[in-house]
Design a protein around this motif. Structure first.
Motif, PDB file in Angstrom:
ATOM      1  N   PRO A 114      -0.540 -63.198  -6.041  1.00  0.00           N
ATOM      2  CA  PRO A 114      -0.986 -63.601  -4.289  1.00  0.00           C
ATOM      3  C   PRO A 114       0.150 -63.605  -3.072  1.00  0.00           C
ATOM      4  O   PRO A 114       0.916 -64.186  -3.670  1.00  0.00           O
ATOM      5  CB  PRO A 114      -2.242 -64.140  -4.026  1.00  0.00           C
ATOM      6  CG  PRO A 114      -2.238 -64.598  -5.455  1.00  0.00           C
ATOM      7  CD  PRO A 114      -1.019 -63.986  -6.526  1.00  0.00           C
ATOM      8  N   GLN A 115      -0.298 -63.263  -1.872  1.00  0.00           N
ATOM      9  CA  GLN A 115       1.305 -63.134  -0.791  1.00  0.00           C
ATOM     10  C   GLN A 115       0.260 -63.388   0.624  1.00  0.00           C
ATOM     11  O   GLN A 115      -1.013 -63.421   0.368  1.00  0.00           O
ATOM     12  CB  GLN A 115       1.179 -61.770  -0.400  1.00  0.00           C
ATOM     13  CG  GLN A 115       2.417 -61.218  -2.149  1.00  0.00           C
ATOM     14  CD  GLN A 115       2.795 -59.920  -1.368  1.00  0.00           C
ATOM     15  OE1 GLN A 115       3.300 -58.897  -0.751  1.00  0.00           O
ATOM     16  NE2 GLN A 115       4.160 -60.292  -2.371  1.00  0.00           N
ATOM     17  N   VAL A 116       0.972 -64.705   0.872  1.00  0.00           N
ATOM     18  CA  VAL A 116       0.628 -64.608   2.514  1.00  0.00           C
ATOM     19  C   VAL A 116       1.184 -63.874   3.178  1.00  0.00           C
ATOM     20  O   VAL A 116       2.355 -64.044   2.997  1.00  0.00           O
ATOM     21  CB  VAL A 116       0.672 -66.153   2.416  1.00  0.00           C
ATOM     22  CG1 VAL A 116       1.913 -66.722   2.227  1.00  0.00           C
ATOM     23  CG2 VAL A 116       0.047 -66.647   4.223  1.00  0.00           C
ATOM     24  N   VAL A 117       0.529 -63.677   4.506  1.00  0.00           N
ATOM     25  CA  VAL A 117       1.484 -63.137   5.702  1.00  0.00           C
ATOM     26  C   VAL A 117       1.220 -63.724   6.560  1.00  0.00           C
ATOM     27  O   VAL A 117       0.532 -63.971   7.286  1.00  0.00           O
ATOM     28  CB  VAL A 117       1.097 -61.279   5.679  1.00  0.00           C
ATOM     29  CG1 VAL A 117       1.242 -60.657   6.944  1.00  0.00           C
ATOM     30  CG2 VAL A 117       0.798 -60.618   4.544  1.00  0.00           C
ATOM     31  N   GLN A 118       2.159 -63.656   7.861  1.00  0.00           N
ATOM     32  CA  GLN A 118       3.084 -64.620   8.599  1.00  0.00           C
ATOM     33  C   GLN A 118       3.117 -64.069   9.502  1.00  0.00           C
ATOM     34  O   GLN A 118       4.307 -63.558   9.403  1.00  0.00           O
ATOM     35  CB  GLN A 118       3.308 -66.113   8.551  1.00  0.00           C
ATOM     36  CG  GLN A 118       3.269 -66.947   9.242  1.00  0.00           C
ATOM     37  CD  GLN A 118       4.204 -68.094   9.651  1.00  0.00           C
ATOM     38  OE1 GLN A 118       4.471 -68.030   8.555  1.00  0.00           O
ATOM     39  NE2 GLN A 118       4.131 -69.372  10.382  1.00  0.00           N
ATOM     40  N   GLN A 119       3.061 -64.427  10.440  1.00  0.00           N
ATOM     41  CA  GLN A 119       3.415 -62.982  12.331  1.00  0.00           C
ATOM     42  C   GLN A 119       3.753 -63.744  12.716  1.00  0.00           C
ATOM     43  O   GLN A 119       3.031 -65.122  13.505  1.00  0.00           O
ATOM     44  CB  GLN A 119       2.721 -61.849  12.983  1.00  0.00           C
ATOM     45  CG  GLN A 119       3.720 -61.286  13.829  1.00  0.00           C
ATOM     46  CD  GLN A 119       2.482 -59.922  14.218  1.00  0.00           C
ATOM     47  OE1 GLN A 119       1.782 -59.572  13.608  1.00  0.00           O
ATOM     48  NE2 GLN A 119       3.411 -59.386  14.683  1.00  0.00           N
ATOM     49  N   GLN A 120       5.195 -64.557  13.550  1.00  0.00           N
ATOM     50  CA  GLN A 120       5.507 -64.694  15.053  1.00  0.00           C
ATOM     51  C   GLN A 120       5.864 -64.162  15.674  1.00  0.00           C
ATOM     52  O   GLN A 120       6.551 -63.127  15.386  1.00  0.00           O
ATOM     53  CB  GLN A 120       6.630 -65.972  14.952  1.00  0.00           C
ATOM     54  CG  GLN A 120       4.970 -67.341  13.994  1.00  0.00           C
ATOM     55  CD  GLN A 120       3.802 -68.105  14.539  1.00  0.00           C
ATOM     56  OE1 GLN A 120       5.013 -67.677  15.364  1.00  0.00           O
ATOM     57  NE2 GLN A 120       3.412 -69.151  13.484  1.00  0.00           N
ATOM     58  N   ASP A 123       9.606 -57.391  -5.107  1.00  0.00           N
ATOM     59  CA  ASP A 123       7.436 -58.064  -5.038  1.00  0.00           C
ATOM     60  C   ASP A 123       6.982 -58.383  -6.829  1.00  0.00           C
ATOM     61  O   ASP A 123       7.968 -58.246  -7.815  1.00  0.00           O
ATOM     62  CB  ASP A 123       7.194 -56.434  -4.738  1.00  0.00           C
ATOM     63  CG  ASP A 123       5.528 -56.701  -4.639  1.00  0.00           C
ATOM     64  OD1 ASP A 123       5.319 -58.294  -3.682  1.00  0.00           O
ATOM     65  OD2 ASP A 123       4.881 -56.073  -3.954  1.00  0.00           O
ATOM     66  N   THR A 124       5.829 -58.887  -6.491  1.00  0.00           N
ATOM     67  CA  THR A 124       5.370 -59.351  -7.710  1.00  0.00           C
ATOM     68  C   THR A 124       4.273 -58.605  -7.488  1.00  0.00           C
ATOM     69  O   THR A 124       3.475 -58.642  -6.728  1.00  0.00           O
ATOM     70  CB  THR A 124       5.429 -61.523  -7.448  1.00  0.00           C
ATOM     71  OG1 THR A 124       4.425 -61.857  -7.206  1.00  0.00           O
ATOM     72  CG2 THR A 124       6.649 -61.809  -8.191  1.00  0.00           C
ATOM     73  N   GLN A 147       1.736 -66.655  -2.344  1.00  0.00           N
ATOM     74  CA  GLN A 147       1.242 -67.678  -1.631  1.00  0.00           C
ATOM     75  C   GLN A 147       1.221 -68.625  -2.765  1.00  0.00           C
ATOM     76  O   GLN A 147       1.085 -69.896  -1.777  1.00  0.00           O
ATOM     77  CB  GLN A 147      -0.245 -66.820  -1.849  1.00  0.00           C
ATOM     78  CG  GLN A 147      -0.857 -68.360  -1.830  1.00  0.00           C
ATOM     79  CD  GLN A 147      -2.690 -67.468  -1.547  1.00  0.00           C
ATOM     80  OE1 GLN A 147      -3.375 -67.477  -2.997  1.00  0.00           O
ATOM     81  NE2 GLN A 147      -3.451 -67.082  -0.972  1.00  0.00           N
ATOM     82  N   LYS A 148       1.607 -68.551  -3.766  1.00  0.00           N
ATOM     83  CA  LYS A 148       1.690 -70.471  -4.210  1.00  0.00           C
ATOM     84  C   LYS A 148       2.862 -71.215  -4.434  1.00  0.00           C
ATOM     85  O   LYS A 148       3.032 -72.521  -4.244  1.00  0.00           O
ATOM     86  CB  LYS A 148       1.861 -69.356  -6.197  1.00  0.00           C
ATOM     87  CG  LYS A 148       1.711 -71.226  -7.299  1.00  0.00           C
ATOM     88  CD  LYS A 148       1.613 -70.948  -8.173  1.00  0.00           C
ATOM     89  CE  LYS A 148       1.609 -72.098  -9.470  1.00  0.00           C
ATOM     90  NZ  LYS A 148       1.302 -71.694 -10.823  1.00  0.00           N
TER      91      LYS A 148
END
Length: 224
Positions: free
Chosen positions: A31-37, A27-28, A46-47
């Motif tokens: 910023p993170q992005v969360v995607q659900q499928q 982990d860092t 995110q970057k």
């Protein structure tokens, strides 16, 4: 060359019900992005877009044999099934099995004082496959030529802590020398100090928690 991901898997039924938590990179603070499928959630930077982990909901439907609480070790077939699930839900099949033991017996080859600490030491520790790890340790009873328990990078401690590469006061450290209480062994002394294992156990031997408990019991009896 694509960076090889690690794979740390865990279950926590009390907190997350029927969810398999997969970590493929440290982990860092970025910023993170969360995607659900469907039943799959991907967590990524995110970057950079680099995957950090996945949550697999309703995992019993896909891997009914998984049980317990804490770290679980997935075999190649189970990882293949999870990769097929990722593809089915529009993600990349990027999981790779990691079958190497994470808790092993280590031999302390050399020990020197940390240049910026009055209580830390820098140990060179031989583990499996003749590999030597540099580990910074603050235990008062660590000494050269000991056999110790090493939590390697990628190990999950019984309290949920994950061992990552790091630095202690500027010196690289790739693992941890473990105390009996950190391994949650029964009747472990509640004081500072690593668990010293019998000298005849070969370096690199996977750590057996049951035998570790027996070592603790024997050491306790010897002190009574």
């Amino acid at each position: 060359m694509k960076e090889k991901n690690m794979l740390i898997a865990s279950l926590n039924p009390a907190a997350y019900a029927d969810t398999l938590i997969l970590i493929v990179a440290p982990d860092t603070k970025a910023p993170q992005v969360v995607q659900q499928q469907g039943y799959v959630v991907r967590i990524a930077d995110q970057k950079t877009g680099k995957t950090r982990g996945y949550n697999i909901f309703n995992v019993k439907h896909h891997l009914p044999e998984l049980t317990g609480s804490g770290q679980v070790f997935l075999n190649a077939q189970q990882v293949s099934q999870l990769n097929q699930l990722l593809i089915k839900n529009g993600f990349e099949a990027e999981l790779a099995p990691d079958l190497t033991p994470k808790f092993v017996i280590g031999a302390v080859k050399t020990l020197e004082k940390h240049p910026d600490s009055d209580h830390l030491h820098i140990a060179q520790v031989q583990v499996d496959n003749q590999q030597e790890l540099q580990i910074v340790c603050g235990a008062p009873n660590v000494a050269q030529d000991q056999k110790v328990v090493v939590a390697k990078v990628g190990a999950m401690m019984p309290n949920g802590q994950i061992i990552w590469p790091g630095k202690l006061r500027g010196v690289a450290s790739d693992g941890m020398l473990c105390a009996a209480r950190e391994l949650a062994l029964p009747n472990a002394p509640q004081k500072r100090g690593i668990l010293i294992m019998p000298a005849d156990i070969p370096a690199g031997t996977p750590f057996d928690f049951k035998k570790g408990s027996q070592v603790v019991a024997a050491q306790n009896a010897a002190q009574d």
